[in-house]
Enzyme design. Structure first.
Site, short mmCIF file in Angstrom:
data_model
loop_
_atom_site.label_atom_id
_atom_site.label_comp_id
_atom_site.label_asym_id
_atom_site.label_seq_id
_atom_site.Cartn_x
_atom_site.Cartn_y
_atom_site.Cartn_z
N GLY A 126 0.76 -0.96 -0.07
CA GLY A 126 -0.22 0.09 -0.34
C GLY A 126 0.87 1.07 -0.42
N HIS A 127 2.21 0.98 1.03
CA HIS A 127 2.88 2.70 1.06
C HIS A 127 3.63 2.66 -0.51
CE1 HIS A 127 2.76 1.41 5.32
NE2 HIS A 127 2.41 2.17 5.03
N GLN A 167 -0.70 10.41 18.59
CA GLN A 167 -1.78 10.33 17.75
C GLN A 167 -1.91 8.87 18.17
OE1 GLN A 167 -0.11 9.90 13.75
NE2 GLN A 167 -1.06 7.95 13.40
N GLY A 215 -3.85 6.68 1.73
CA GLY A 215 -3.91 6.07 1.51
C GLY A 215 -5.63 6.14 1.74
N GLU A 216 -6.02 5.49 0.20
CA GLU A 216 -7.94 5.47 0.28
C GLU A 216 -8.59 4.94 1.90
OE1 GLU A 216 -9.42 5.44 -2.55
OE2 GLU A 216 -8.61 7.68 -3.34
N SER A 237 -2.19 -3.60 5.49
CA SER A 237 -2.39 -2.84 6.69
C SER A 237 -1.03 -2.75 7.90
CB SER A 237 -3.27 -2.66 8.12
OG SER A 237 -2.94 -1.83 8.94
N ARG A 264 -0.15 -2.90 10.93
CA ARG A 264 -0.91 -4.33 11.80
C ARG A 264 -1.86 -5.32 11.35
NH1 ARG A 264 -3.66 1.86 13.29
NH2 ARG A 264 -2.67 1.87 15.46
#
Ligand code: PAF
Length: 284
Positions: A38-39, A63, A149-150, A187, A189
Protein backbone atom coordinates in the site's frame (compact mmCIF):
# COMPACT_ATOMS: atom_id res chain seq x y z
CA UNK A 1 22.39 2.03 -0.16
CA UNK A 2 22.38 5.53 -1.62
CA UNK A 3 19.13 6.75 -0.13
CA UNK A 4 19.68 9.25 2.68
CA UNK A 5 18.18 8.47 6.08
CA UNK A 6 17.92 11.73 7.99
CA UNK A 7 16.65 12.24 11.51
CA UNK A 8 17.14 15.98 11.91
CA UNK A 9 14.13 18.03 10.72
CA UNK A 10 16.38 21.04 10.05
CA UNK A 11 18.55 19.02 7.64
CA UNK A 12 15.52 17.84 5.66
CA UNK A 13 14.13 21.36 5.64
CA UNK A 14 17.42 22.78 4.34
CA UNK A 15 17.49 20.22 1.53
CA UNK A 16 13.87 21.04 0.67
CA UNK A 17 14.76 24.74 0.60
CA UNK A 18 17.55 23.98 -1.92
CA UNK A 19 15.19 21.99 -4.14
CA UNK A 20 12.55 24.71 -4.06
CA UNK A 21 15.14 27.38 -4.88
CA UNK A 22 16.04 25.33 -7.97
CA UNK A 23 12.36 25.32 -8.98
CA UNK A 24 11.96 21.59 -8.29
CA UNK A 25 8.84 19.91 -6.90
CA UNK A 26 8.66 17.79 -3.77
CA UNK A 27 6.31 15.00 -2.77
CA UNK A 28 5.99 13.67 0.75
CA UNK A 29 4.68 10.26 1.74
CA UNK A 30 3.95 10.36 5.49
CA UNK A 31 4.15 6.87 7.04
CA UNK A 32 4.70 5.16 10.35
CA UNK A 33 6.99 2.64 8.66
CA UNK A 34 6.80 -1.15 8.36
CA UNK A 35 6.07 -0.38 4.74
CA UNK A 36 3.93 -2.68 2.60
CA UNK A 37 2.58 -2.62 -0.95
CA UNK A 38 0.00 0.00 0.00
CA UNK A 39 2.81 2.38 0.92
CA UNK A 40 4.73 1.31 -2.18
CA UNK A 41 1.86 2.49 -4.36
CA UNK A 42 1.99 5.91 -2.65
CA UNK A 43 5.75 6.20 -3.14
CA UNK A 44 5.51 5.13 -6.80
CA UNK A 45 2.86 7.76 -7.44
CA UNK A 46 4.88 10.42 -5.62
CA UNK A 47 8.00 9.58 -7.64
CA UNK A 48 5.99 9.83 -10.88
CA UNK A 49 4.59 13.24 -10.02
CA UNK A 50 7.49 15.06 -8.33
CA UNK A 51 11.17 15.85 -8.87
CA UNK A 52 12.00 14.72 -5.32
CA UNK A 53 10.30 12.44 -2.80
CA UNK A 54 10.63 12.33 0.96
CA UNK A 55 9.17 9.35 2.82
CA UNK A 56 8.72 9.98 6.52
CA UNK A 57 8.99 6.95 8.79
CA UNK A 58 7.86 8.07 12.21
CA UNK A 59 5.68 6.24 14.73
CA UNK A 60 3.97 9.37 15.96
CA UNK A 61 3.42 8.99 19.73
CA UNK A 62 0.83 11.75 20.01
CA UNK A 63 -1.71 9.96 17.82
CA UNK A 64 -1.81 6.88 20.09
CA UNK A 65 -4.13 6.61 23.07
CA UNK A 66 -2.88 5.29 26.44
CA UNK A 67 -4.14 1.74 25.78
CA UNK A 68 -3.14 1.55 22.15
CA UNK A 69 -0.27 -0.22 20.41
CA UNK A 70 2.47 2.47 20.41
CA UNK A 71 5.06 0.23 22.06
CA UNK A 72 4.42 -2.83 19.96
CA UNK A 73 3.86 -1.01 16.66
CA UNK A 74 5.99 -2.98 14.13
CA UNK A 75 9.23 -1.39 12.96
CA UNK A 76 11.80 -2.34 10.28
CA UNK A 77 13.80 0.67 9.13
CA UNK A 78 16.23 -1.31 6.93
CA UNK A 79 13.41 -2.89 4.91
CA UNK A 80 11.61 0.48 4.74
CA UNK A 81 14.72 2.23 3.43
CA UNK A 82 15.29 -0.54 0.88
CA UNK A 83 11.75 -0.13 -0.45
CA UNK A 84 12.09 3.67 -0.60
CA UNK A 85 15.35 3.35 -2.49
CA UNK A 86 13.96 0.75 -4.91
CA UNK A 87 11.00 3.02 -5.67
CA UNK A 88 13.24 6.03 -6.30
CA UNK A 89 12.61 8.20 -3.24
CA UNK A 90 15.37 10.64 -2.24
CA UNK A 91 15.15 10.80 1.54
CA UNK A 92 13.79 8.71 4.39
CA UNK A 93 12.98 11.14 7.16
CA UNK A 94 13.22 9.15 10.38
CA UNK A 95 13.18 11.48 13.39
CA UNK A 96 13.11 10.51 17.04
CA UNK A 97 10.09 11.68 19.03
CA UNK A 98 12.38 14.22 20.73
CA UNK A 99 13.31 15.65 17.29
CA UNK A 100 9.63 16.27 16.58
CA UNK A 101 8.35 17.17 20.04
CA UNK A 102 11.14 18.96 21.84
CA UNK A 103 11.06 20.58 25.23
CA UNK A 104 8.10 22.97 25.71
CA UNK A 105 6.29 21.65 22.65
CA UNK A 106 2.78 23.06 23.03
CA UNK A 107 1.18 23.68 19.64
CA UNK A 108 -1.42 21.40 18.11
CA UNK A 109 -3.67 21.53 15.07
CA UNK A 110 -7.20 20.28 15.54
CA UNK A 111 -9.99 19.77 13.04
CA UNK A 112 -13.46 19.85 14.65
CA UNK A 113 -16.63 17.83 13.96
CA UNK A 114 -15.45 15.21 11.50
CA UNK A 115 -12.83 13.98 13.97
CA UNK A 116 -15.33 12.94 16.64
CA UNK A 117 -17.20 10.34 14.55
CA UNK A 118 -16.22 6.92 13.14
CA UNK A 119 -12.70 6.08 14.41
CA UNK A 120 -12.57 9.39 16.30
CA UNK A 121 -15.41 8.23 18.59
CA UNK A 122 -13.26 5.49 20.12
CA UNK A 123 -9.87 7.20 19.67
CA UNK A 124 -10.11 10.61 21.32
CA UNK A 125 -7.16 12.82 20.40
CA UNK A 126 -6.04 10.52 17.60
CA UNK A 127 -6.76 12.89 14.73
CA UNK A 128 -5.33 15.85 16.63
CA UNK A 129 -2.08 13.90 16.73
CA UNK A 130 -2.34 13.08 13.03
CA UNK A 131 -3.08 16.64 11.89
CA UNK A 132 -0.35 18.06 14.12
CA UNK A 133 2.33 15.71 12.81
CA UNK A 134 1.19 16.13 9.19
CA UNK A 135 1.39 19.89 9.59
CA UNK A 136 4.94 19.55 10.86
CA UNK A 137 5.83 17.14 8.03
CA UNK A 138 4.39 19.49 5.41
CA UNK A 139 6.38 22.41 6.84
CA UNK A 140 9.60 20.42 7.13
CA UNK A 141 9.36 18.92 3.63
CA UNK A 142 7.97 22.03 1.89
CA UNK A 143 6.03 19.50 -0.17
CA UNK A 144 3.95 20.41 -3.21
CA UNK A 145 2.01 17.17 -2.84
CA UNK A 146 1.36 14.72 -0.01
CA UNK A 147 0.19 11.15 -0.54
CA UNK A 148 -2.26 9.22 1.64
CA UNK A 149 -4.06 5.89 1.26
CA UNK A 150 -7.83 5.73 0.94
CA UNK A 151 -7.90 2.87 3.44
CA UNK A 152 -7.69 5.53 6.15
CA UNK A 153 -10.60 7.36 4.58
CA UNK A 154 -11.42 9.46 7.62
CA UNK A 155 -7.78 10.47 8.01
CA UNK A 156 -7.74 11.54 4.35
CA UNK A 157 -10.96 13.56 4.81
CA UNK A 158 -9.58 15.22 7.95
CA UNK A 159 -6.30 16.15 6.26
CA UNK A 160 -8.09 17.51 3.20
CA UNK A 161 -10.27 19.60 5.51
CA UNK A 162 -7.25 20.94 7.42
CA UNK A 163 -5.46 21.87 4.19
CA UNK A 164 -8.53 23.65 2.83
CA UNK A 165 -9.45 25.39 6.09
CA UNK A 166 -5.91 26.64 6.72
CA UNK A 167 -5.11 27.52 3.07
CA UNK A 168 -2.12 25.22 3.16
CA UNK A 169 -0.25 25.41 -0.13
CA UNK A 170 -0.04 21.77 -1.17
CA UNK A 171 -2.13 19.17 -2.93
CA UNK A 172 -3.39 16.12 -1.07
CA UNK A 173 -3.37 13.04 -3.28
CA UNK A 174 -5.54 10.09 -2.20
CA UNK A 175 -4.47 6.68 -3.55
CA UNK A 176 -6.64 3.54 -3.88
CA UNK A 177 -6.65 0.80 -1.26
CA UNK A 178 -4.19 -2.01 -2.01
CA UNK A 179 -5.52 -5.46 -1.06
CA UNK A 180 -4.16 -8.93 -0.48
CA UNK A 181 -5.29 -11.58 -2.98
CA UNK A 182 -8.18 -12.62 -0.71
CA UNK A 183 -9.38 -9.01 -0.36
CA UNK A 184 -7.90 -8.00 3.02
CA UNK A 185 -6.77 -4.36 2.86
CA UNK A 186 -3.00 -4.03 3.31
CA UNK A 187 -2.09 -2.63 6.72
CA UNK A 188 0.97 -2.72 8.94
CA UNK A 189 -1.34 -3.96 11.70
CA UNK A 190 -2.17 -7.15 9.74
CA UNK A 191 1.11 -8.41 11.20
CA UNK A 192 -0.63 -8.79 14.57
CA UNK A 193 -3.05 -11.43 13.20
CA UNK A 194 -2.30 -15.08 13.94
CA UNK A 195 -3.02 -17.52 11.08
CA UNK A 196 -6.57 -18.22 12.26
CA UNK A 197 -7.32 -14.50 12.70
CA UNK A 198 -5.77 -13.73 9.33
CA UNK A 199 -8.25 -16.11 7.69
CA UNK A 200 -11.14 -14.57 9.63
CA UNK A 201 -10.11 -11.03 8.67
CA UNK A 202 -11.25 -11.53 5.10
CA UNK A 203 -14.78 -10.98 6.43
CA UNK A 204 -14.21 -7.19 6.34
CA UNK A 205 -13.80 -6.94 2.58
CA UNK A 206 -16.36 -9.70 2.01
CA UNK A 207 -19.01 -7.79 3.95
CA UNK A 208 -18.22 -4.55 2.10
CA UNK A 209 -18.50 -6.36 -1.22
CA UNK A 210 -21.97 -7.53 -0.20
CA UNK A 211 -22.87 -3.94 0.61
CA UNK A 212 -21.54 -2.72 -2.73
CA UNK A 213 -23.54 -5.40 -4.55
CA UNK A 214 -26.68 -4.27 -2.73
CA UNK A 215 -26.13 -0.67 -3.86
CA UNK A 216 -25.39 -1.85 -7.40
CA UNK A 217 -28.71 -3.70 -7.37
CA UNK A 218 -30.46 -0.36 -6.76
CA UNK A 219 -31.00 -0.38 -2.97
CA UNK A 220 -30.68 3.15 -1.58
CA UNK A 221 -31.62 2.74 2.10
CA UNK A 222 -28.62 3.44 4.34
CA UNK A 223 -30.10 1.22 7.06
CA UNK A 224 -30.59 -1.70 4.65
CA UNK A 225 -26.94 -1.34 3.68
CA UNK A 226 -25.79 -1.28 7.31
CA UNK A 227 -27.96 -4.32 8.11
CA UNK A 228 -26.55 -6.33 5.20
CA UNK A 229 -22.92 -5.55 6.06
CA UNK A 230 -23.51 -6.20 9.77
CA UNK A 231 -25.20 -9.55 9.08
CA UNK A 232 -22.30 -10.65 6.90
CA UNK A 233 -19.72 -9.59 9.51
CA UNK A 234 -21.61 -11.59 12.13
CA UNK A 235 -21.22 -14.78 10.11
CA UNK A 236 -17.59 -14.72 11.29
CA UNK A 237 -17.51 -15.73 14.97
CA UNK A 238 -14.16 -13.97 15.54
CA UNK A 239 -15.43 -10.58 14.42
CA UNK A 240 -16.28 -7.98 17.04
CA UNK A 241 -17.91 -5.00 15.34
CA UNK A 242 -17.00 -1.47 16.49
CA UNK A 243 -19.00 0.35 13.81
CA UNK A 244 -20.65 -0.08 10.45
CA UNK A 245 -21.44 3.40 9.12
CA UNK A 246 -22.80 5.04 6.01
CA UNK A 247 -21.78 8.70 6.08
CA UNK A 248 -21.80 11.69 3.76
CA UNK A 249 -18.39 11.81 2.02
CA UNK A 250 -17.75 15.42 2.97
CA UNK A 251 -19.42 15.97 6.36
CA UNK A 252 -18.96 12.38 7.60
CA UNK A 253 -22.45 12.68 9.13
CA UNK A 254 -24.61 9.55 9.22
CA UNK A 255 -26.95 9.30 6.26
CA UNK A 256 -30.56 9.17 7.46
CA UNK A 257 -33.02 7.49 5.09
CA UNK A 258 -31.98 7.10 1.48
CA UNK A 259 -28.58 7.70 -0.02
CA UNK A 260 -28.80 10.62 -2.46
CA UNK A 261 -25.23 12.00 -2.46
CA UNK A 262 -21.73 10.46 -2.46
CA UNK A 263 -21.17 8.34 0.64
CA UNK A 264 -18.38 6.66 2.52
CA UNK A 265 -19.26 3.19 3.77
CA UNK A 266 -16.82 2.48 6.59
CA UNK A 267 -16.32 -0.32 9.10
CA UNK A 268 -14.10 -0.97 12.11
CA UNK A 269 -13.93 -4.53 13.40
CA UNK A 270 -11.78 -6.28 15.94
CA UNK A 271 -10.45 -9.70 15.00
CA UNK A 272 -9.01 -11.03 18.25
CA UNK A 273 -7.28 -8.02 19.74
CA UNK A 274 -6.47 -6.42 16.38
CA UNK A 275 -8.59 -3.48 15.28
CA UNK A 276 -9.00 -3.39 11.50
CA UNK A 277 -10.72 -0.82 9.29
CA UNK A 278 -11.93 -0.89 5.71
CA UNK A 279 -14.25 1.14 3.51
CA UNK A 280 -15.51 2.01 0.07
CA UNK A 281 -16.86 5.19 -1.45
CA UNK A 282 -20.01 5.17 -3.54
CA UNK A 283 -21.61 7.72 -5.81
CA UNK A 284 -25.30 7.18 -6.57
O1 PAF B 1 -1.44 6.82 8.29
C1 PAF B 1 -0.42 6.88 9.01
O2 PAF B 1 0.47 6.04 8.88
C2 PAF B 1 -0.26 7.99 10.01
O3 PAF B 1 -1.47 8.32 10.58
C3 PAF B 1 0.42 9.25 9.42
C4 PAF B 1 -0.42 9.89 8.33
C5 PAF B 1 1.79 8.87 8.87
C6 PAF B 1 0.63 10.29 10.53
O4 PAF B 1 1.43 9.80 11.54
Amino acid sequence: MSIRIISDPAVVQAKAREWKAAGETIGIVPTMGFLHDGHRSLITRAVEQNDHVIVSVFVNPIQFGPNEDLDKYPRDLDADAAMCEAEGADIVFHPEPSDMYGEYFSTHVEVDDITSVLCGASRPGHFRGVTTVCNKLFNISKADRAYFGEKDAQQLAVIRRMVRDLNMDLEIVGCPIVREEDGLARSSRNKYLNPEERKAAVILSKSLNKGKALLDSGERSAQALIDTITAELKTEPMSDIEYVSVVDSITLKDVEGDITAPVLVAIAVRIGSTRLIDNFSYEV
